[in-house]
Structure formats: C-alpha cells, structure tokens
Motif scaffolding. Structure first.
Motif, PDB file in Angstrom:
ATOM      1  N   VAL A 126     -44.552  12.602  40.819  1.00 12.72           N
ATOM      2  CA  VAL A 126     -43.552  11.546  40.688  1.00 12.72           C
ATOM      3  C   VAL A 126     -43.674  10.960  39.275  1.00 12.72           C
ATOM      4  CG1 VAL A 126     -42.714   9.330  41.535  1.00 12.72           C
ATOM      5  CG2 VAL A 126     -43.631  11.008  43.143  1.00 12.72           C
ATOM      6  N   SER A 127     -42.628  11.155  38.467  1.00 17.59           N
ATOM      7  CA  SER A 127     -42.660  10.698  37.077  1.00 17.59           C
ATOM      8  C   SER A 127     -42.011   9.330  36.952  1.00 17.59           C
ATOM      9  CB  SER A 127     -41.923  11.702  36.181  1.00 17.59           C
ATOM     10  OG  SER A 127     -42.587  12.946  36.176  1.00 17.59           O
ATOM     11  N   LEU A 128     -42.751   8.385  36.393  1.00 13.32           N
ATOM     12  CA  LEU A 128     -42.278   7.014  36.185  1.00 13.32           C
ATOM     13  C   LEU A 128     -42.246   6.722  34.690  1.00 13.32           C
ATOM     14  CD1 LEU A 128     -44.505   5.229  38.862  1.00 13.32           C
ATOM     15  CD2 LEU A 128     -42.176   6.071  39.168  1.00 13.32           C
ATOM     16  N   ASN A 129     -41.156   6.156  34.226  1.00 11.88           N
ATOM     17  CA  ASN A 129     -41.033   5.804  32.810  1.00 11.88           C
ATOM     18  C   ASN A 129     -41.708   4.466  32.537  1.00 11.88           C
ATOM     19  OD1 ASN A 129     -39.086   7.831  31.390  1.00 11.88           O
ATOM     20  ND2 ASN A 129     -38.194   7.463  33.401  1.00 11.88           N
ATOM     21  N   ILE A 130     -42.527   4.436  31.492  1.00 11.28           N
ATOM     22  CA  ILE A 130     -43.248   3.233  31.093  1.00 11.28           C
ATOM     23  C   ILE A 130     -42.798   2.832  29.691  1.00 11.28           C
ATOM     24  CG2 ILE A 130     -45.520   2.230  30.628  1.00 11.28           C
ATOM     25  CD1 ILE A 130     -45.050   2.849  33.557  1.00 11.28           C
ATOM     26  N   PHE A 131     -42.598   1.544  29.499  1.00  9.31           N
ATOM     27  CA  PHE A 131     -42.202   1.048  28.176  1.00  9.31           C
ATOM     28  C   PHE A 131     -43.423   1.026  27.248  1.00  9.31           C
ATOM     29  CE2 PHE A 131     -38.963  -0.741  30.940  1.00  9.31           C
ATOM     30  CZ  PHE A 131     -37.805  -0.540  30.206  1.00  9.31           C
ATOM     31  N   GLY A 152     -38.301  28.451  41.153  1.00  9.33           N
ATOM     32  CA  GLY A 152     -37.135  27.738  41.657  1.00  9.33           C
ATOM     33  C   GLY A 152     -37.473  26.654  42.662  1.00  9.33           C
ATOM     34  N   LYS A 153     -38.760  26.375  42.866  1.00 11.08           N
ATOM     35  CA  LYS A 153     -39.170  25.377  43.839  1.00 11.08           C
ATOM     36  C   LYS A 153     -39.199  23.975  43.204  1.00 11.08           C
ATOM     37  CE  LYS A 153     -41.979  28.475  46.684  1.00 11.08           C
ATOM     38  NZ  LYS A 153     -43.336  28.738  47.257  1.00 11.08           N
ATOM     39  N   VAL A 154     -39.009  22.982  44.076  1.00 10.78           N
ATOM     40  CA  VAL A 154     -39.099  21.595  43.630  1.00 10.78           C
ATOM     41  C   VAL A 154     -40.564  21.202  43.557  1.00 10.78           C
ATOM     42  CG1 VAL A 154     -38.465  19.209  44.134  1.00 10.78           C
ATOM     43  CG2 VAL A 154     -36.897  21.053  44.717  1.00 10.78           C
ATOM     44  N   VAL A 155     -41.012  20.795  42.396  1.00 11.76           N
ATOM     45  CA  VAL A 155     -42.412  20.426  42.227  1.00 11.76           C
ATOM     46  C   VAL A 155     -42.585  18.931  41.968  1.00 11.76           C
ATOM     47  CG1 VAL A 155     -43.027  22.719  41.347  1.00 11.76           C
ATOM     48  CG2 VAL A 155     -42.271  20.918  39.758  1.00 11.76           C
ATOM     49  N   GLY A 156     -41.495  18.238  41.722  1.00  7.68           N
ATOM     50  CA  GLY A 156     -41.593  16.808  41.467  1.00  7.68           C
ATOM     51  C   GLY A 156     -40.219  16.187  41.261  1.00  7.68           C
ATOM     52  N   CYS A 157     -40.245  14.953  40.831  1.00 13.39           N
ATOM     53  CA  CYS A 157     -38.980  14.260  40.541  1.00 13.39           C
ATOM     54  C   CYS A 157     -39.251  13.181  39.490  1.00 13.39           C
ATOM     55  CB  CYS A 157     -38.388  13.644  41.803  1.00 13.39           C
ATOM     56  SG  CYS A 157     -39.368  12.287  42.474  1.00 13.39           S
ATOM     57  N   GLU A 158     -38.204  12.862  38.784  1.00 12.38           N
ATOM     58  CA  GLU A 158     -38.276  11.724  37.861  1.00 12.38           C
ATOM     59  C   GLU A 158     -37.504  10.561  38.462  1.00 12.38           C
ATOM     60  OE1 GLU A 158     -37.312  10.282  33.266  1.00 12.38           O
ATOM     61  OE2 GLU A 158     -36.643  12.254  33.962  1.00 12.38           O
ATOM     62  N   PHE A 193     -31.077  -3.775  41.074  1.00 13.26           N
ATOM     63  CA  PHE A 193     -31.565  -2.479  40.611  1.00 13.26           C
ATOM     64  C   PHE A 193     -31.883  -1.591  41.811  1.00 13.26           C
ATOM     65  CE2 PHE A 193     -32.392  -4.892  36.750  1.00 13.26           C
ATOM     66  CZ  PHE A 193     -32.052  -3.973  35.762  1.00 13.26           C
ATOM     67  N   TYR A 194     -31.551  -0.342  41.693  1.00 13.48           N
ATOM     68  CA  TYR A 194     -31.993   0.641  42.677  1.00 13.48           C
ATOM     69  C   TYR A 194     -32.400   1.893  41.920  1.00 13.48           C
ATOM     70  CZ  TYR A 194     -27.360   2.826  42.224  1.00 13.48           C
ATOM     71  OH  TYR A 194     -26.230   3.433  41.743  1.00 13.48           O
ATOM     72  N   TRP A 195     -33.177   2.755  42.591  1.00 18.77           N
ATOM     73  CA  TRP A 195     -33.758   3.895  41.891  1.00 18.77           C
ATOM     74  C   TRP A 195     -33.289   5.200  42.511  1.00 18.77           C
ATOM     75  CZ3 TRP A 195     -35.649  -0.860  41.604  1.00 18.77           C
ATOM     76  CH2 TRP A 195     -36.095  -1.291  40.338  1.00 18.77           C
ATOM     77  N   THR A 196     -33.030   6.138  41.622  1.00 19.57           N
ATOM     78  CA  THR A 196     -32.603   7.474  42.050  1.00 19.57           C
ATOM     79  C   THR A 196     -33.671   8.484  41.643  1.00 19.57           C
ATOM     80  OG1 THR A 196     -31.383   7.827  39.987  1.00 19.57           O
ATOM     81  CG2 THR A 196     -30.166   6.877  41.843  1.00 19.57           C
ATOM     82  N   TYR A 197     -33.582   9.655  42.268  1.00 20.37           N
ATOM     83  CA  TYR A 197     -34.620  10.673  42.079  1.00 20.37           C
ATOM     84  C   TYR A 197     -33.971  11.981  41.660  1.00 20.37           C
ATOM     85  CZ  TYR A 197     -36.949   7.056  44.740  1.00 20.37           C
ATOM     86  OH  TYR A 197     -37.425   5.846  45.164  1.00 20.37           O
ATOM     87  N   GLN A 198     -34.375  12.477  40.496  1.00 20.29           N
ATOM     88  CA  GLN A 198     -33.857  13.750  40.012  1.00 20.29           C
ATOM     89  C   GLN A 198     -34.955  14.808  40.139  1.00 20.29           C
ATOM     90  OE1 GLN A 198     -32.600  13.949  35.883  1.00 20.29           O
ATOM     91  NE2 GLN A 198     -31.057  15.499  36.422  1.00 20.29           N
ATOM     92  N   PRO A 199     -34.645  15.869  40.846  1.00 18.31           N
ATOM     93  CA  PRO A 199     -35.694  16.883  41.084  1.00 18.31           C
ATOM     94  C   PRO A 199     -36.113  17.596  39.802  1.00 18.31           C
ATOM     95  CG  PRO A 199     -33.564  17.629  41.907  1.00 18.31           C
ATOM     96  CD  PRO A 199     -33.391  16.199  41.520  1.00 18.31           C
ATOM     97  N   ILE A 200     -37.391  17.970  39.752  1.00 18.54           N
ATOM     98  CA  ILE A 200     -37.954  18.791  38.679  1.00 18.54           C
ATOM     99  C   ILE A 200     -38.286  20.143  39.302  1.00 18.54           C
ATOM    100  CG2 ILE A 200     -39.845  19.044  37.025  1.00 18.54           C
ATOM    101  CD1 ILE A 200     -40.024  15.995  36.924  1.00 18.54           C
ATOM    102  N   ILE A 255     -48.950  12.939  42.714  1.00 22.56           N
ATOM    103  CA  ILE A 255     -49.456  12.838  41.345  1.00 22.56           C
ATOM    104  C   ILE A 255     -48.524  11.897  40.605  1.00 22.56           C
ATOM    105  CG2 ILE A 255     -49.860  14.073  39.190  1.00 22.56           C
ATOM    106  CD1 ILE A 255     -50.412  16.576  40.851  1.00 22.56           C
ATOM    107  N   ILE A 256     -49.046  10.780  40.161  1.00 21.81           N
ATOM    108  CA  ILE A 256     -48.246   9.798  39.448  1.00 21.81           C
ATOM    109  C   ILE A 256     -48.303  10.117  37.961  1.00 21.81           C
ATOM    110  CG2 ILE A 256     -47.855   7.360  38.957  1.00 21.81           C
ATOM    111  CD1 ILE A 256     -47.421   8.148  41.885  1.00 21.81           C
TER     112      ILE A 256
END
Length: 511
Positions: free
Chosen positions: A354-359, A294-300, A281-288, A383-384
């Motif tokens: 930083v947005s993390l998906n939780i089951f 138009g600024k980057v404020v976070g990522c998922e 598994f590896y993780w990628t980051y999609q900007p929010i 901010i998690i």
C-alpha cells in the motif's frame, strides 16, 4: 466551464441580494417617508383646527358683549364700541351693525350712505343662534378693489368678517385643505379648497397623504387636509436623493459583501480546511500490476475531494494543503481512513503493498517519525510504502535520520516522480529507498523516441545497481508496456490496468 457556472451563480446571488437589500431599504425608506408625510398632514390639520377654535372663541368674545349693550342705531358710541372690539381682534377684520336686517354701518366705512340687505346664511348654529355664511370673493367697503375669501358670522345686530387666510397663516405644507362645519349629515364649506372633504371621503387616496380631523373644542368644525406624495417628494428632494444614494450604496455594498462571503466560503483554502474536519476528502485506490505476471501486487492511495460546492482536483487542493501547513493533518486523515477501509479486505494477499504519499516538508519538521508510533501501521499485514517526491528537504541530515528510523520500523520508501524534481543522485546511494517510480512524462515520450525516453535504460541501470524495484506510471499502449518490460521495469501503474477507484469498486476489481 463548471467553475465559470459557479462564479455566475455566485454573481447572480450577490446581485439578487443587492437588489433585495435595495428594495427592502426602499420599502423601509418609503415607510418612514409615509409616517413623515402622515405627521406633516396631521400637524397641518391640528394647526388649522387650532386657528378655527381661536376664531370661534374670538367671535363669541366680540359678539356677546356687543349685543348686550343694546344699541338701536349706529351712532358714535356704537361705532366706538365696535372699533374697540376690533382693535384686539386677530381673525376679525371688520364689524358691521344691522338694523331691521339691513347693514347700516361698519367699523371700516362708518355710517353707510346706502343700507345693504343681509343675505341668507349658509347655516345657523343651533347651539348659539349664530348665522354663518361663506363668501369666496368679498369686497370690503373700505377696500373695494380687493377680493377676499371670508366667513361672515352674525349674531343679533352685529356681524363679523373673518379672514380665512389667517387659519393657515403661511405655516402649513398642504396646498389643499378645507375647513367645514358638519350639521348632521350635511357639510358646509367655510374655507380652503371647496369639496376636498367629500373628495377624500368618497374617492380612493394613497396611504398617509390625507386626513379628516374634527375639533374637540368647537363642535361641528372639521378640517380635511391633502398632501400628495408628489408634493411631499418635491418638498424633500435633497433628502430623497441623499437617501436613495445611500440606499443604493447599501445595496451595492451588500452585494459585494455577499459575493465576498460566498467566495470566501467557497475558496479553496476554506473548503480544504473545513473538508479535513467534515470528511470531504475521500481516498481512491489505483492498482499496481506486475508487468511480467499481470497480477495485482499493490495499490497507490490517491486523494480526492468533493463537498457541497463541487469537486476539487488534486492540483487545486494539494497546493493549498502545502501553503497553509495542513500537510500532516491531511496525512493523518488519509492513514486513518485507509486503514479503516483496507484492513477488512480479505481479498488482499499477504505482502500486498500500500503506497502512501508523504509531503517532504513533514520530513524536515519531524512529523513522519510519528508514523512509527501507530501500531496499526507498524504491525499491518500490508507492506506500507511511503512515496516521497524529490525535494531539497531530502538532502538534509534531519531527513536522513528520519528515513533510517522509518526503515528500521519496517516501512518501505519510494522515490516518487524520479527525474522531475530536486534530483540528487547521492540520495539514491545515501538514503535507504526500496523503490523508484518513473514519471509518466518519461513513458509517454517512448512513442516519439524523445530525450526522456532515452533516459529509461540509464534509470534502470541505477535501479539494478542499488537493488531497487521500479514502477512506471502512465502506461497507455501495448508498445509502451513491451518497451518497459524489455528495459526491466517491474511494475506498472496507470488507467490501462485500472483507474483510481473507491474501496467498494476496488474490492470488486480484485475479485
């Protein structure tokens, strides 16, 4: 297409394995068959030599005593002694008496009315002065209408007629055999298939099917035996068919076993389970992006998977993670890697989300409470934000308690894919969410002015009512972006602003 190719490769490997097993089994079968054939040839040769030795001994046992009696004519006394000697004989079928190299009487015919001249022998044994001659079609005087292959042995005044068919006695497998006497380099045929010894000596034969063997007891007497493979297979048809069927079954079974094992090893369940341990598994980051600035404020953080068998898509491995109760192991691996990769990035501003998906099932099981015990999360400069998909688990008192604990520890909560799951508006009021995500299906419905698109203003009313922030997924056109801005959506997340990328590319993207 790639899955089809992978299945084709597995099928080819399985078939090749089955073929290899079948070929190896056939070779092993042929090897043992060869040794069985060689053993049969050897047994036949030993059987013939045993009878030759016995016939030689019998000849000596008869001829020596008769010659010591010194009979000069074929009278009753001589015939009586000859018949006594023949009585116990096994190989000798007739005895004759010679006078002046002329046969004058035999045990079978008695005194001859007309003497018969003796013929020249094929060879004379130098050790015993025994004269030996092969007769392929001898007619005995007593049975004149019957031709027999015999060996005529003469010593002194007597000769013996030896029936060569007694050498095999119907107990050997070989149809072609030859008994010979070797005098130096010269070979004299005695019985069986004339010329077989020379044929085996000078012509190429298949392995195991021939044998040349000489007697240890009677010097010079040798035997050649030939059992062709065709005869061996013909004699063992049933065994051969059964062996081939079993061999085919082993080959087919091996193919199925290999196919099953490879398929099992390459099954999504096994790959996912091993992937958690081996780092597949590896993780990628999609900007929010903030839609207003138009600024980057976070990522998922989005999970990806690739091992030696290829890529698995989230729709494939997420369901397996849920089904086989690997959700928390997956979450732990994600958090550890994300912290390792993002913490050193100086380009990320203070307050970066930083947005993390939780089951959802980890809420019910209480695993999420363990997040509050990870100092790197609770004291992170980021901010998690924990994104949780709508689910019936959210509507339990246990989930509510864990949510409060998470919020008190500084985590932000986001309701993911709002409107597509287990929708319960009470959750928006009762649970301490900070953010709501509009599913891409609502955004994509904007261009067609569909039912879901018409719900966006209602969703934004809820967002403003509960003082949430709102993120829209799936923005692909400027028209969609303009409509969402007008509706008051705060943030956007989709390929229009940046695809999911590795941490190295994400760092470049930020700069």
């Amino acid at each position: 297409m790639k899955k089809y190719q992978q299945k084709s490769v597995i099928a080819v490997i399985a078939v090749l394995t089955g073929v290899v097993v079948f070929v190896m089994g056939s070779l092993i079968l042929l090897y043992f068959a060869g040794h069985k054939l060689a053993a049969t040839v050897n047994d036949d040769a030993k059987h013939i030599i045993k009878h030759i030795d016995a016939a030689v001994e019998e000849s000596s046992r008869i001829l020596i005593p008769l010659n010591t009696r010194i009979f000069t004519q074929c009278d009753d006394a001589n015939l009586l002694e000859m018949r006594r000697a023949l009585f116990d004989a096994k190989y000798v079928i007739d005895i004759g008496f010679f006078k002046n190299d002329q046969l004058v009487c035999t045990t079978g015919a008695g005194l001859l009315s007309k003497v018969i001249d003796d013929r020249k022998p094929d060879f004379i044994r130098p050790d015993s002065n025994v004269r030996i001659r092969f007769e392929p079609k001898l007619r005995l005087l007593l049975f004149n209408g019957r031709e027999m292959p015999v060996v005529i042995v003469r010593k002194g005044s007597y000769n013996l007629i030896i029936d060569t068919t007694a050498f095999v006695n119907g107990l050997i497998t070989a149809h072609r055999w030859e008994a010979s006497y070797k005098a130096g380099s010269k070979l004299h045929h005695l019985a069986g298939h004339n010329g077989l010894y020379d044929e085996i000596t000078h012509q190429h034969q298949l392995p195991f099917e021939t044998l040349l063997k000489c007697s240890d007891r009677s010097a010079g007497y040798c035997v050649a035996v030939h059992i062709p493979w065709s005869q061996f297979f013909a004699n063992n048809q049933l065994l051969l068919v059964i062996s081939l069927i079993l061999n085919c079954l082993v080959g087919v079974s091996s193919a199925f076993i290999i196919d099953f094992q490879i398929a099992a090893r390459r099954s999504i369940k096994v790959r996912v389970s091993k992937g958690l341990k081996k780092g597949s598994f590896y993780w990628t980051y999609q900007p929010i992006i903030c839609l207003q600035t138009g600024k980057v404020v976070g990522c998922e953080v989005l999970a990806r998977f690739e091992d030696k068998y290829g890529v698995l898509y989230p729709g494939e491995f997420i369901s397996q993670i849920r089904k086989h109760h690997l959700t928390w192991s997956f979450t732990e691996a994600m958090i550890a890697k994300v912290l390792e990769e993002l913490t050193p990035l100086e380009a990320l501003p203070q307050g970066f989300k930083v947005s993390l998906n939780i089951f959802p099932c980890d809420l019910e099981q209480g695993n999420v409470s363990l997040l509050t015990q990870i100092p790197e999360l609770t004291h992170s400069r980021f901010i998690i934000c924990l994104e949780i998909t709508e689910d019936e688990y959210l509507d339990t008192s246990i989930a509510h308690a864990h949510f409060r604990t998470l919020v008190e520890s500084g985590f932000h909560l986001s309701l993911d894919d709002f409107g597509t799951g287990y929708s319960n508006l009470r959750n928006l009021q009762n649970l301490s969410f900070h953010q709501l995500k509009i599913d891409r299906t609502f955004v994509q419905d904007i261009a067609t002015e569909g039912l879901k698109a018409s719900m966006i203003p209602n969703i934004m009313e809820l967002v403003h009512k509960f003082n949430y922030t709102c993120v829209a997924e799936g923005i692909e056109t400027n028209e969609q972006e303009a409509i969402l801005k007008t509706a008051g959506v705060h943030f956007g997340q989709v390929w229009k602003y940046g695809r999911p990328m590795t941490v190295a590319k994400f760092k470049t993207y930020l700069t």
